[in-house]
Scaffold this motif. Structure first.
Motif, mmCIF file in Angstrom:
data_model
loop_
_atom_site.group_PDB
_atom_site.id
_atom_site.type_symbol
_atom_site.label_atom_id
_atom_site.label_comp_id
_atom_site.label_asym_id
_atom_site.label_seq_id
_atom_site.Cartn_x
_atom_site.Cartn_y
_atom_site.Cartn_z
ATOM 1 N N VAL A 291 0.870 -1.188 0.000
ATOM 2 C CA VAL A 291 0.000 0.000 0.000
ATOM 3 C C VAL A 291 0.902 1.232 0.000
ATOM 4 C CG1 VAL A 291 -1.843 1.250 1.188
ATOM 5 C CG2 VAL A 291 -1.714 -1.255 1.364
ATOM 6 N N PHE A 292 0.884 1.958 -1.122
ATOM 7 C CA PHE A 292 1.702 3.166 -1.239
ATOM 8 C C PHE A 292 0.895 4.406 -0.826
ATOM 9 C CE2 PHE A 292 3.695 0.410 -4.470
ATOM 10 C CZ PHE A 292 5.021 0.483 -4.060
ATOM 11 N N GLY A 293 1.477 5.195 0.047
ATOM 12 C CA GLY A 293 0.965 6.540 0.316
ATOM 13 C C GLY A 293 2.058 7.522 -0.065
ATOM 14 N N GLY A 294 1.700 8.779 -0.283
ATOM 15 C CA GLY A 294 2.734 9.782 -0.526
ATOM 16 C C GLY A 294 3.445 9.630 -1.857
ATOM 17 N N THR A 295 2.803 9.015 -2.838
ATOM 18 C CA THR A 295 3.350 9.054 -4.201
ATOM 19 C C THR A 295 3.421 10.515 -4.632
ATOM 20 O OG1 THR A 295 2.385 6.898 -4.656
ATOM 21 C CG2 THR A 295 2.975 8.251 -6.573
ATOM 22 N N HIS A 296 2.403 11.273 -4.236
ATOM 23 C CA HIS A 296 2.463 12.737 -4.257
ATOM 24 C C HIS A 296 2.494 13.203 -2.800
ATOM 25 C CE1 HIS A 296 0.401 12.158 -8.347
ATOM 26 N NE2 HIS A 296 1.688 12.421 -8.548
ATOM 27 N N GLY A 297 3.546 13.945 -2.450
ATOM 28 C CA GLY A 297 3.843 14.180 -1.034
ATOM 29 C C GLY A 297 2.871 15.078 -0.299
ATOM 30 N N ASN A 298 1.967 15.744 -1.006
ATOM 31 C CA ASN A 298 1.021 16.641 -0.326
ATOM 32 C C ASN A 298 -0.422 16.132 -0.405
ATOM 33 O OD1 ASN A 298 0.587 17.101 -3.010
ATOM 34 N ND2 ASN A 298 1.282 19.241 -3.009
ATOM 35 N N GLU A 299 -0.574 14.842 -0.729
ATOM 36 C CA GLU A 299 -1.909 14.239 -0.756
ATOM 37 C C GLU A 299 -2.032 13.416 0.526
ATOM 38 O OE1 GLU A 299 -2.343 12.423 -4.644
ATOM 39 O OE2 GLU A 299 -2.013 14.353 -5.640
ATOM 40 N N MET A 300 -2.691 14.028 1.512
ATOM 41 C CA MET A 300 -2.428 13.684 2.903
ATOM 42 C C MET A 300 -3.149 12.462 3.440
ATOM 43 S SD MET A 300 -0.093 15.784 3.578
ATOM 44 C CE MET A 300 0.090 15.648 5.365
ATOM 45 N N SER A 301 -4.236 12.010 2.815
ATOM 46 C CA SER A 301 -4.895 10.808 3.350
ATOM 47 C C SER A 301 -3.948 9.621 3.265
ATOM 48 C CB SER A 301 -6.173 10.481 2.567
ATOM 49 O OG SER A 301 -7.073 11.540 2.554
ATOM 50 N N GLY A 302 -3.370 9.412 2.097
ATOM 51 C CA GLY A 302 -2.449 8.292 1.908
ATOM 52 C C GLY A 302 -1.177 8.449 2.712
ATOM 53 N N VAL A 303 -0.662 9.675 2.781
ATOM 54 C CA VAL A 303 0.546 9.931 3.579
ATOM 55 C C VAL A 303 0.299 9.535 5.028
ATOM 56 C CG1 VAL A 303 2.017 11.765 4.524
ATOM 57 C CG2 VAL A 303 1.402 11.806 2.089
ATOM 58 N N THR A 304 -0.843 9.976 5.570
ATOM 59 C CA THR A 304 -1.155 9.746 6.986
ATOM 60 C C THR A 304 -1.365 8.256 7.258
ATOM 61 O OG1 THR A 304 -2.215 11.917 6.998
ATOM 62 C CG2 THR A 304 -2.678 10.470 8.863
ATOM 63 N N LEU A 305 -2.095 7.580 6.357
ATOM 64 C CA LEU A 305 -2.364 6.153 6.557
ATOM 65 C C LEU A 305 -1.089 5.331 6.413
ATOM 66 C CD1 LEU A 305 -5.789 5.810 4.707
ATOM 67 C CD2 LEU A 305 -5.375 5.629 7.170
ATOM 68 N N ALA A 306 -0.290 5.638 5.394
ATOM 69 C CA ALA A 306 0.941 4.858 5.198
ATOM 70 C C ALA A 306 1.882 5.014 6.401
ATOM 71 C CB ALA A 306 1.639 5.277 3.898
ATOM 72 N N LYS A 307 2.013 6.243 6.896
ATOM 73 C CA LYS A 307 2.840 6.455 8.093
ATOM 74 C C LYS A 307 2.306 5.647 9.279
ATOM 75 C CE LYS A 307 4.705 11.155 7.467
ATOM 76 N NZ LYS A 307 4.585 12.570 7.910
ATOM 77 N N HIS A 308 0.988 5.675 9.449
ATOM 78 C CA HIS A 308 0.376 4.964 10.572
ATOM 79 C C HIS A 308 0.611 3.458 10.445
ATOM 80 C CE1 HIS A 308 -2.436 3.928 13.734
ATOM 81 N NE2 HIS A 308 -3.133 3.191 12.884
ATOM 82 N N TRP A 309 0.432 2.919 9.243
ATOM 83 C CA TRP A 309 0.570 1.473 9.038
ATOM 84 C C TRP A 309 2.033 1.032 9.060
ATOM 85 C CZ3 TRP A 309 -3.552 1.986 4.652
ATOM 86 C CH2 TRP A 309 -4.835 1.946 5.232
ATOM 87 N N LEU A 310 2.946 1.961 8.802
ATOM 88 C CA LEU A 310 4.361 1.607 8.964
ATOM 89 C C LEU A 310 4.678 1.386 10.445
ATOM 90 C CD1 LEU A 310 6.064 3.950 6.357
ATOM 91 C CD2 LEU A 310 6.341 1.455 6.493
ATOM 92 N N LYS A 311 4.063 2.189 11.302
ATOM 93 C CA LYS A 311 4.271 2.026 12.754
ATOM 94 C C LYS A 311 3.525 0.808 13.281
ATOM 95 C CE LYS A 311 4.421 6.944 13.544
ATOM 96 N NZ LYS A 311 3.448 7.984 13.817
ATOM 97 N N ASP A 312 2.307 0.594 12.781
ATOM 98 C CA ASP A 312 1.470 -0.504 13.275
ATOM 99 C C ASP A 312 0.734 -1.141 12.098
ATOM 100 O OD1 ASP A 312 -0.219 -2.272 14.449
ATOM 101 O OD2 ASP A 312 -1.340 -0.800 15.624
ATOM 102 N N PRO A 313 1.345 -2.178 11.511
ATOM 103 C CA PRO A 313 0.744 -2.790 10.303
ATOM 104 C C PRO A 313 -0.359 -3.808 10.610
ATOM 105 C CG PRO A 313 2.941 -3.697 10.710
ATOM 106 C CD PRO A 313 2.652 -2.756 11.837
#
Lengths: 311, 311
Positions: A15-37
């Motif tokens: 699951v990729f988030g942040g393919t575009h760095g200012n599209e924040m739903s994916g950025v936030t979810l990917a960061k969260h799932w990296l900490k707790d998958p």
């Protein structure tokens, strides 16, 4: 009667988030799932999360040197590395190396995006041949009939050899494109809807792996037709803005005579084609630099054969 | 009975757009009025338009090195120039030179902004002492009672010596802050509302110059109280997002027990102050880097004396 399409079971999902760095739903979810998958694991496969463009995320910009989501062409991925390569070109090769060339490789990629356009939950695919992701899209649509944010099935039909999108790298892929959300903003409604869709999508893959047969169905698909630029003056500057009557009307049929732009001197500009088409990505912030005011699609109806895992 | 405040007539007005390069209503209007300034001329004064941060506009970013709208402090404007000064520091000195130190100098500045927050048409002032701009705000409010986009009177009460905003440089000033609009997007509704407000404001100045007496009035002002940051984890990363029930509720009273954030694990975070305050700039994209999730204001009622031009 009726044919059944078979695919091999899915063993590794990314699951990729942040393919575009200012599209924040994916950025936030990917960061969260990296900490707790734990939330994105299922019984029959493993899921990893990845920030696709970490430097762009850090700076909260779309990209540093060029659009990462146009860097996954065969040409770029296969060309020799060079010191002066743009950051996103290097990053595309790294991602390809990590998730595709590696053993074992990943067989399903989700790519999480937001748009400033009123696109609801758009399920965007770049290959007409991937029927697994089309069944998945249908599953998400069936599960969201009572939702205030509708699901749309979107196809940019790109020949495999020309496909430069991130979703090109894996056998199966789906891009979630949720909006409207401003760049750099985390809206709770978009975040929870995207989270729910990813979880439902993982449930679908789990059911598929376990041998559930998904029956054939008919579906409407919004298929890319053409890009429309803003009217411009002799210096190339934008001379008219999206008309108030077109703004936020993504997926609403556009008919000959409908206003599409208003010039700064107050004149209306009309849609002049006799063919009814469906405008999308209306007033997407990131497309100004691409000279795209909106993207026209046609609505096509497809009959999709049944699906079952290969035994 | 009742005192009358007198000010000298206004002879030169400047309208700044693009103080933040990705706030597109002001950028678009300032560019248009640079090409054709006829719309913003009035009988009793002249008006110029200016792109405050041209390089940021060109790149469609808020700023290059630092926020231009925090560069107009006495300290910066009076300090000696240096080769290594940030671009916006240089630009602030240029603007000050051009519009203030020059002869004749400008006596009214409009500064056109957008926000991603649901702030309607916010009339933002940084000096409680400028009663001309307060009368102007009242005039705009009176003219907009039937509008779908309401006007709000906003005060950040900054002592003159600490004021680093662009509106610090002229004797009278008003900032128009319209939203919601994503960064980098021109929405027709925002553009036409801002255009209308600037034109009405110029009409007001014309009436003032011509000797019209504006009677005393009472008005509600939303006055800055404090900034509220997002909850953060031990690494400084955002750990909760603006709650769906707070999103878009700018200027709606916030009461003890109202939810303000939701953590990524689904827990609600509540407003715990007994004092009812009014949240503003909720989820403004540009304030993430300033560690501001929203800004609390109090609603105060002021009695404003009558106004007439000095004879």
């Amino acid at each position: 009667m009726g044919s059944i399409v078979h695919y091999a079971p899915i063993s590794r999902v990314v699951v990729f988030g942040g393919t575009h760095g200012n599209e924040m739903s994916g950025v936030t979810l990917a960061k969260h799932w990296l900490k707790d998958p734990s939330e994105i694991q299922r019984q029959t496969f493993t899921t990893e999360s990845c920030i696709a463009n970490p430097l762009a995320v850090e700076k909260c910009v779309r990209y540093l040197d060029q659009d990462l989501n146009r860097c996954f062409s065969n040409e770029i991925l296969r060309s020799p590395e060079s010191e002066g390569d743009p950051y996103e070109v290097k990053r595309a090769r790294e991602i390809n190396q990590q998730y595709v060339s590696g053993v074992p490789s990943f067989d399903f990629a989700f790519d999480l995006h937001n748009t400033t356009s009123n696109m609801g939950a758009t399920l965007l695919r770049c290959s007409k041949d991937d029927l697994l992701s089309l069944h998945l899209a249908n599953y998400l649509q069936s599960n969201s009939e009572d939702q205030s944010m509708p699901c749309y099935n979107y196809l940019i039909d790109i020949p495999e050899k020309d496909n430069a999108y991130l979703q090109h790298i894996t056998k199966h892929a789906l891009c979630l494109e949720l909006g409207p959300q401003p760049q750099g903003v985390i809206r709770s409604d978009m975040l929870s809807r995207m989270r729910e869709l990813v979880n439902q999508a993982l449930d679908f893959i789990n059911l598929f792996n376990k041998g559930k047969e998904f029956p054939s169905f008919e579906t409407d698909i919004y298929k890319f037709v053409s890009r429309v630029d803003f009217p411009r003056d002799s210096t190339g500057e934008i001379a008219a803005v999206i008309h108030a009557e077109l703004q936020d009307k993504d997926y609403i049929p556009l008919k000959c005579g409908d206003p599409i732009f208003k010039t700064l001197s107050g004149k209306d500009v009309y849609y002049e084609d006799e063919k009814v088409l469906y405008p999308t990505f209306i007033n997407e912030a990131a497309y100004y630099e691409k000279k795209v005011a909106f993207i026209l699609t046609e609505k096509v109806n497809w009959k999709v054969p049944a699906l079952k895992v290969e035994q």
